[in-house]
Design a protein around this motif. Structure first.
Motif, PDB file in Angstrom:
ATOM      1  N   ARG A  25     -26.553   6.290 -45.334  1.00 49.08           N
ATOM      2  CA  ARG A  25     -26.252   7.769 -45.227  1.00 49.08           C
ATOM      3  C   ARG A  25     -25.414   8.112 -44.078  1.00 49.08           C
ATOM      4  N   HIS A  26     -25.565   7.123 -42.942  1.00 52.34           N
ATOM      5  CA  HIS A  26     -24.874   7.049 -41.828  1.00 52.34           C
ATOM      6  C   HIS A  26     -23.333   6.999 -42.313  1.00 52.34           C
ATOM      7  N   LEU A  27     -22.977   6.060 -43.002  1.00 48.58           N
ATOM      8  CA  LEU A  27     -21.814   5.451 -43.343  1.00 48.58           C
ATOM      9  C   LEU A  27     -21.172   6.617 -44.159  1.00 48.58           C
ATOM     10  N   ARG A  29     -21.838   9.721 -43.867  1.00 50.41           N
ATOM     11  CA  ARG A  29     -21.569  11.188 -42.684  1.00 50.41           C
ATOM     12  C   ARG A  29     -20.240  10.722 -42.019  1.00 50.41           C
ATOM     13  N   ARG A  30     -20.063   9.426 -41.657  1.00 56.71           N
ATOM     14  CA  ARG A  30     -19.052   8.775 -41.016  1.00 56.71           C
ATOM     15  C   ARG A  30     -17.515   9.313 -41.706  1.00 56.71           C
ATOM     16  N   ARG A  31     -17.886   8.853 -43.030  1.00 50.78           N
ATOM     17  CA  ARG A  31     -16.543   9.040 -43.902  1.00 50.78           C
ATOM     18  C   ARG A  31     -16.169  10.628 -44.171  1.00 50.78           C
ATOM     19  N   GLY A  54     -27.664   1.187 -27.749  1.00 47.99           N
ATOM     20  CA  GLY A  54     -28.853   0.573 -28.127  1.00 47.99           C
ATOM     21  C   GLY A  54     -28.721   0.237 -29.733  1.00 47.99           C
ATOM     22  N   ARG A  55     -29.207  -1.016 -30.393  1.00 46.28           N
ATOM     23  CA  ARG A  55     -29.412  -1.077 -31.893  1.00 46.28           C
ATOM     24  C   ARG A  55     -30.716  -1.853 -31.841  1.00 46.28           C
ATOM     25  N   VAL A  56     -31.324  -1.290 -32.991  1.00 43.47           N
ATOM     26  CA  VAL A  56     -32.715  -1.985 -33.322  1.00 43.47           C
ATOM     27  C   VAL A  56     -32.348  -3.112 -34.549  1.00 43.47           C
ATOM     28  N   ARG A  81     -19.329   0.028 -36.028  1.00 46.88           N
ATOM     29  CA  ARG A  81     -19.318   1.078 -37.002  1.00 46.88           C
ATOM     30  C   ARG A  81     -19.792   2.447 -36.211  1.00 46.88           C
ATOM     31  N   ARG A  82     -20.359   2.304 -35.083  1.00 48.80           N
ATOM     32  CA  ARG A  82     -21.065   3.548 -34.283  1.00 48.80           C
ATOM     33  C   ARG A  82     -19.991   3.874 -33.224  1.00 48.80           C
ATOM     34  N   ARG A  83     -18.922   3.398 -33.144  1.00 47.34           N
ATOM     35  CA  ARG A  83     -18.165   3.607 -32.095  1.00 47.34           C
ATOM     36  C   ARG A  83     -17.789   5.216 -32.094  1.00 47.34           C
ATOM     37  N   CYS A  84     -17.857   5.696 -30.735  1.00 51.55           N
ATOM     38  CA  CYS A  84     -17.772   7.123 -30.690  1.00 51.55           C
ATOM     39  C   CYS A  84     -16.514   7.938 -31.513  1.00 51.55           C
ATOM     40  N   ILE A  85     -16.999   8.872 -32.363  1.00 46.92           N
ATOM     41  CA  ILE A  85     -15.942   9.492 -33.095  1.00 46.92           C
ATOM     42  C   ILE A  85     -15.010  10.328 -32.375  1.00 46.92           C
TER      43      ILE A  85
HETATM   44  C1  HEM Z   1     -15.881  10.569 -22.161  1.00 48.48           C
HETATM   45  C2  HEM Z   1     -16.332  11.175 -23.247  1.00 48.48           C
HETATM   46  C3  HEM Z   1     -17.331  10.370 -24.093  1.00 48.48           C
HETATM   47  C4  HEM Z   1     -17.781   9.183 -24.174  1.00 48.48           C
HETATM   48  C5  HEM Z   1     -17.840   8.559 -22.817  1.00 48.48           C
HETATM   49  C6  HEM Z   1     -18.770   8.690 -25.134  1.00 48.48           C
HETATM   50  C7  HEM Z   1     -19.433   7.823 -25.657  1.00 48.48           C
HETATM   51  C8  HEM Z   1     -20.092   7.700 -26.621  1.00 48.48           C
HETATM   52  C9  HEM Z   1     -21.006   6.304 -26.717  1.00 48.48           C
HETATM   53  C10 HEM Z   1     -20.966   5.336 -25.713  1.00 48.48           C
HETATM   54  C11 HEM Z   1     -21.288   6.385 -28.140  1.00 48.48           C
HETATM   55  C12 HEM Z   1     -22.350   5.494 -28.855  1.00 48.48           C
HETATM   56  C13 HEM Z   1     -21.665   4.553 -29.453  1.00 48.48           C
HETATM   57  C14 HEM Z   1     -22.481   3.382 -30.217  1.00 48.48           C
HETATM   58  O1  HEM Z   1     -23.413   3.495 -30.311  1.00 48.48           O
HETATM   59  O2  HEM Z   1     -21.601   2.204 -30.036  1.00 48.48           O
HETATM   60  C15 HEM Z   1     -21.037   7.807 -28.722  1.00 48.48           C
HETATM   61  C16 HEM Z   1     -21.160   8.375 -29.769  1.00 48.48           C
HETATM   62  C17 HEM Z   1     -20.740   9.360 -30.307  1.00 48.48           C
HETATM   63  N1  HEM Z   1     -19.823  10.152 -29.970  1.00 48.48           N
HETATM   64 FE1  HEM Z   1     -19.020  10.037 -27.905  1.00 48.48          FE
HETATM   65  N2  HEM Z   1     -18.358  10.021 -26.078  1.00 48.48           N
HETATM   66  C18 HEM Z   1     -17.488  10.738 -25.377  1.00 48.48           C
HETATM   67  C19 HEM Z   1     -16.991  12.073 -26.260  1.00 48.48           C
HETATM   68  C20 HEM Z   1     -17.128  12.363 -27.482  1.00 48.48           C
HETATM   69  C21 HEM Z   1     -16.800  13.667 -27.792  1.00 48.48           C
HETATM   70  C22 HEM Z   1     -15.472  14.406 -27.440  1.00 48.48           C
HETATM   71  C23 HEM Z   1     -17.324  13.935 -29.268  1.00 48.48           C
HETATM   72  C24 HEM Z   1     -17.158  14.790 -30.120  1.00 48.48           C
HETATM   73  C25 HEM Z   1     -16.414  14.801 -31.114  1.00 48.48           C
HETATM   74  C26 HEM Z   1     -18.172  12.648 -29.243  1.00 48.48           C
HETATM   75  C27 HEM Z   1     -18.950  12.569 -30.479  1.00 48.48           C
HETATM   76  C28 HEM Z   1     -19.811  11.334 -30.575  1.00 48.48           C
HETATM   77  C29 HEM Z   1     -20.556  11.223 -31.977  1.00 48.48           C
HETATM   78  C30 HEM Z   1     -20.507  12.002 -33.131  1.00 48.48           C
HETATM   79  C31 HEM Z   1     -21.153   9.918 -31.721  1.00 48.48           C
HETATM   80  C32 HEM Z   1     -22.119   9.363 -32.567  1.00 48.48           C
HETATM   81  C33 HEM Z   1     -21.303   8.132 -33.555  1.00 48.48           C
HETATM   82  C34 HEM Z   1     -22.047   7.495 -34.671  1.00 48.48           C
HETATM   83  O3  HEM Z   1     -23.327   7.222 -34.279  1.00 48.48           O
HETATM   84  O4  HEM Z   1     -21.621   7.093 -35.779  1.00 48.48           O
HETATM   85  N3  HEM Z   1     -18.330  11.925 -28.145  1.00 48.48           N
HETATM   86  N4  HEM Z   1     -20.188   8.440 -27.762  1.00 48.48           N
END
Ligand code: HEM
Length: 429
Positions: free
Chosen positions: A97-99, A101-103, A309-311, A371-375
């Motif tokens: 589901r996550h994959l 959604r990311r796509r 975190g990761r479980v 695969r979870r890096r911030c979108i």
């Molecule tokens: C300097 C600003 C930001 C920082 C430091 C940051 C940092 C992070 C970090 C550390 C994660 C978790 C990644 C992981 O688990 O490996 C994350 C996930 C996420 N971030 Fe950001 N973020 C920022 C800005 C944004 C912005 C502007 C958005 C809006 C589009 C955003 C949307 C998301 C989303 C949707 C996820 C979840 C991704 C997933 O689980 O697939 N972030 N962010």
């Protein structure tokens, strides 16, 4: 040599409740002191929430990231956010589901779509900074919050009407400001609107209703470029809760983080005159390389999110230990980025270290990884470049109090304790 059992991992011996209290009061200080005491791999026990293993060796972190969506799951590790986000958001779901959604959502934040956001961001920044006072102390964090909320509301919901945005902020703030303590299951008792959990539940209901109206509204219109349009037109009637949870996840993830990163950038520049002078020259010449390096160095030296975190749902061997299925691992961004094996003079603010080269994704982790890096990493850096460029083009910043601001925890982020107080002065170009 065979791996040792997880039970043999070193870690503090004090009761779980004491470890939880210390982590809550001073997360960075506590983890840092564990590193000094127990070395490269240790475990921390939490009252009522089991234990986690803290990793900060780049190779081990990479191995966990490689397991993203396979045997390492971020959604489960983010479960504490479910009362805020619901259980159906991109941050709290896992696996297929996550994959999917990311796509669906990732393209809206990359390439051409990202470039297309630049003019709207430019205009919002110009409007906001025009009203900032000169020659008197100004806490920048609330100002940055206004900018980043307007940007994210525009990109996610397609809204930029000041009255509407103010109303959304009013509904959104009490939900995201909830203390992590209140979210812990034993304290989730609703005894009416005068108790913290009762207040939170009512605020969340009001916000959900408002988002529900926005979703229903959008169903009547053609798809727009914003995230709401994409979500609505890729879902069926009846999937409203999923759209709502995702809207909330993007508002939450994109707002405070970026505002805090910008606040730290100015907090650091105000105390590093040489870096500021170079950044101001770059801003005046319309050159973005140094401004990007300032953003990258800020995110290194003052990571906004301390760890991810990761479980695990299968065993992994790291650092000579066999970690069992069910273990939570916390990958410490803050420890990796302050480790002198990874960066020379790690405590200093030196944007030059990123000039002319891309950050090494093994040791520069402000946006997590795998695969979870911030979108929103690209969007956040675009916003930072724009704000730094516009502010520094004809202003200087100084700190009324030369002592560095301390890092304190607000929700999931580390913020400057006074809110990044600076004085702005007009400078001729
Ligand atoms: C300097 C600003 C930001 C920082 C430091 C940051 C940092 C992070 C970090 C550390 C994660 C978790 C990644 C992981 O688990 O490996 C994350 C996930 C996420 N971030 Fe950001 N973020 C920022 C800005 C944004 C912005 C502007 C958005 C809006 C589009 C955003 C949307 C998301 C989303 C949707 C996820 C979840 C991704 C997933 O689980 O697939 N972030 N962010």
């Amino acid at each position: 040599m065979s791996a040792s059992s997880q039970a043999l991992l070193p870690g503090p011996r004090m009761p779980a409740l004491a470890q939880s209290a210390m982590l809550f009061a001073n997360p960075f200080g506590f983890i840092e002191s564990c590193r000094r005491r127990y070395g490269n791999l240790f475990r921390v026990r939490l009252s009522g929430a089991g234990e986690f293993v803290c990793l900060f060796e780049p190779d081990e972190i990479r191995r966990v990231f490689e397991q993203d969506g396979i045997s390492a799951h971020a959604g489960e590790a983010n479960a504490v956010l479910e009362p805020v986000l619901g259980s159906d958001s991109i941050l709290t779901i896992d696996r297929e589901r996550h994959l999917a959604r990311r796509r669906l959502l990732s393209p809206a934040f990359h390439g051409e779509a990202l470039r297309a956001m630049a003019p709207a961001i430019k205009a919002i920044v110009a409007e906001e900074i025009a009203g900032w006072p000169l020659g008197q102390p100004l806490a920048l964090r609330p100002q940055m919050q206004r900018i980043t909320f307007r940007v994210i509301a525009k990109i996610v919901l397609g809204r930029d009407d000041p009255v509407e945005v103010a109303r959304l902020v009013e509904l959104f703030e009490p939900v995201i400001r909830v203390s992590p303590l209140i979210l812990s299951p034993p304290l989730r008792v609703d005894l009416g609107p005068f108790t913290p959990w009762g207040r939170f539940r009512r605020a969340k209901r009001r916000l959900d209703e408002e988002l529900g109206h926005l979703i229903a509204d959008r169903r009547q219109q053609p798809e727009g470029a914003d995230l709401l349009g994409i979500l609505v037109h890729n879902s069926e009637e009846g999937e409203e809760h999923q759209i709502r949870d995702d809207l909330l996840a993007f508002l939450l993830a994109g707002y405070e983080t970026t505002a805090t990163a910008l606040s730290w950038a100015f907090e650091r520049l105000a105390r590093n005159p040489a870096a500021q002078a170079t950044a101001r020259r770059a801003a005046q010449e319309g050159q973005s390389d140094y401004l990007d390096a300032v953003a990258q160095e800020t995110l290194r030296v003052r990571p906004i999110v301390a760890d991810v975190g990761r479980v695990l749902d299968g065993p992994i061997e790291v650092g000579g230990y066999q970690l069992a299925a069910g273990t939570t691992v916390r990958l410490s961004i803050a420890l990796v980025q302050s480790d002198e094996r990874n960066y020379e003079r790690p405590g200093e603010f030196l944007p030059e270290r990123f000039l002319g080269r891309r950050p090494n994704r093994q040791i520069w982790l402000p946006f997590g990884g795998g695969r979870r890096r911030c979108i929103g990493a690209g969007l956040a850096q675009l916003e930072m470049r724009e704000v730094l460029g516009q502010v520094l083009a004809d202003r200087s910043v100084s700190a009324p109090d030369p002592d560095p601001e301390r890092r304190v925890v607000r929700g999931a982020t580390y913020v400057p304790h006074r809110g990044a107080v600076v004085e702005l002065r007009e400078e001729s170009v």
